[in-house]
Design a protein around this motif. Structure first.
Motif, PDB file in Angstrom:
ATOM      1  N   LEU A 298       0.651  -1.096   0.201  1.00  0.00           N
ATOM      2  CA  LEU A 298       0.182   0.308   0.072  1.00  0.00           C
ATOM      3  C   LEU A 298       1.048   0.876   0.092  1.00  0.00           C
ATOM      4  N   TRP A 299       1.805   1.385   0.631  1.00  0.00           N
ATOM      5  CA  TRP A 299       2.786   2.842   0.612  1.00  0.00           C
ATOM      6  C   TRP A 299       3.698   2.484  -0.160  1.00  0.00           C
ATOM      7  N   ARG A 300       3.889   1.040  -0.971  1.00  0.00           N
ATOM      8  CA  ARG A 300       4.686   1.222  -2.341  1.00  0.00           C
ATOM      9  C   ARG A 300       6.615   1.461  -1.321  1.00  0.00           C
ATOM     10  N   ASP A 301       6.684   0.491  -0.930  1.00  0.00           N
ATOM     11  CA  ASP A 301       7.711   0.530  -0.343  1.00  0.00           C
ATOM     12  C   ASP A 301       8.496  -0.310  -0.359  1.00  0.00           C
ATOM     13  N   TYR A 302       8.732  -0.268  -1.927  1.00  0.00           N
ATOM     14  CA  TYR A 302       9.657  -1.260  -2.972  1.00  0.00           C
ATOM     15  C   TYR A 302      10.627  -2.341  -1.849  1.00  0.00           C
ATOM     16  N   PRO A 303      11.962  -1.632  -1.045  1.00  0.00           N
ATOM     17  CA  PRO A 303      12.938  -2.081  -1.045  1.00  0.00           C
ATOM     18  C   PRO A 303      11.897  -4.172   0.240  1.00  0.00           C
TER      19      PRO A 303
END
Length: 314
Positions: free
Chosen positions: A274-279
């Motif tokens: 949802l936060w596009r927290d890629y790592p």
């Protein structure tokens, strides 16, 4: 056998490489990124978006970002979480044992329920007990885990006046088991139903084989025929489905962890998406892919232990 292991290892590496590329590219094809979300959430000047993207490194070419990620992954550096600004390993590591224990308990429950009841159902075919176990297995396949989990929570409130609350610091092994036992039972019930039906059908097929009739004609006891001759051969497809279910549970506990408020890997993965927290997303999905590949390898090894007729073909 050595050449077979080398081939399997190379195939595992190739599979994980393909998965890494697929995960990396597909994640960036999703509309929006962490810079958009942070700007919208903070109400900052849209002009800050370019600076945020530059600081996070997401303005670089995709190929360069991929090489940087894989290089760090090979060194054990998982990068930094964009949201918390902490090392990704510090965010992921505490959650892995929680999901691993929950998935392990669910698999154990499903095997302890599914295999014995499947054997009993096959041995007592068309009896009242067989019909009862078949109804139970169909119920397990029909009831969604989230709905069953909600029913369990409501029943707990009705009977005990409270719901199971996850404690990150359980007082001993027994409390840890009791805390995760209920959600593991909810998840394991569905898997046990699938394993039960597969065990039953596999046992019925094996019990009709010529070598089983030969064993009976030689005077072997029912227990010897059912367990020494039939069950071992009937377990081959069952081992496959157990492996598939175990791999599925690693990443398939999203609903269960959410319903029971358990801070595991699956729930954290949804939040990171949802936060596009890629790592975080990249590393968690790669972890799940690694587990699936390893489980498939262990299933192949289990085949050799269960059936010596299987050979490692060149």
């Amino acid at each position: 056998m050595g050449s077979y292991l080398v081939r399997r290892f190379l195939l595992m590496v190739l599979t994980l490489f393909g998965m890494s590329v697929l995960i990396f590219v597909m994640l960036r094809l999703v509309p929006g990124n962490i810079a958009d979300i942070l700007v919208d959430a903070s109400g900052a000047d849209p002009k800050e978006k370019a600076k945020i993207a530059r600081d996070l490194g997401i303005d670089r070419p995709i190929a360069e970002q991929y090489v940087s990620w894989i290089g760090g992954l090979s060194r054990g550096d998982l990068g930094f979480a964009y949201v918390s600004e902490r090392p990704a390993i510090e965010e992921i590591a505490p959650r892995i044992p929680i999901s691993a224990k929950l998935a392990g308990m669910a698999v154990l429950i499903s095997v302890l329920l599914g295999v014995p009841f499947g054997v009993i159902s096959a041995v007592r075919q068309n009896s009242g007990l067989d019909y009862f176990l078949r109804v139970i297995s169909l119920s397990g396949l029909s009831l969604p885990s989230f709905w069953l989990g909600l029913l369990v929570l409501m029943a707990s409130v009705h009977w005990f006046g409270t719901i199971p609350i996850y404690d990150s610091n359980p007082h001993g092994f027994l409390q840890d088991v009791a805390m995760l036992g209920l959600p593991a039972l909810v998840v394991g019930f569905r898997s046990s139903a699938l394993i039960m039906r597969l065990t039953r059908s596999s046992m019925l097929e094996v019990l009709r084989q010529d070598y089983v009739r030969t064993a009976r004609s030689k005077g072997a006891s029912n227990a010897s025929v059912n367990y020494d001759h039939a069950l071992r051969n009937a377990l081959l497809p069952v081992v496959t489905i157990i492996g598939i279910e175990a791999a599925f549970l690693v990443g398939g506990l999203i609903v269960t962890e959410t319903v029971f408020n358990i801070p595991g890997v699956a729930r954290f993965l949804v939040e990171a998406i949802l936060w596009r927290d890629y790592p975080i997303v990249q590393n968690l999905v790669m972890l799940i892919a690694f587990v699936v590949v390893m489980v498939n390898f262990l299933v192949d090894m289990a085949y050799m232990a269960l059936d010596p007729r299987i050979k490692f073909a060149e």
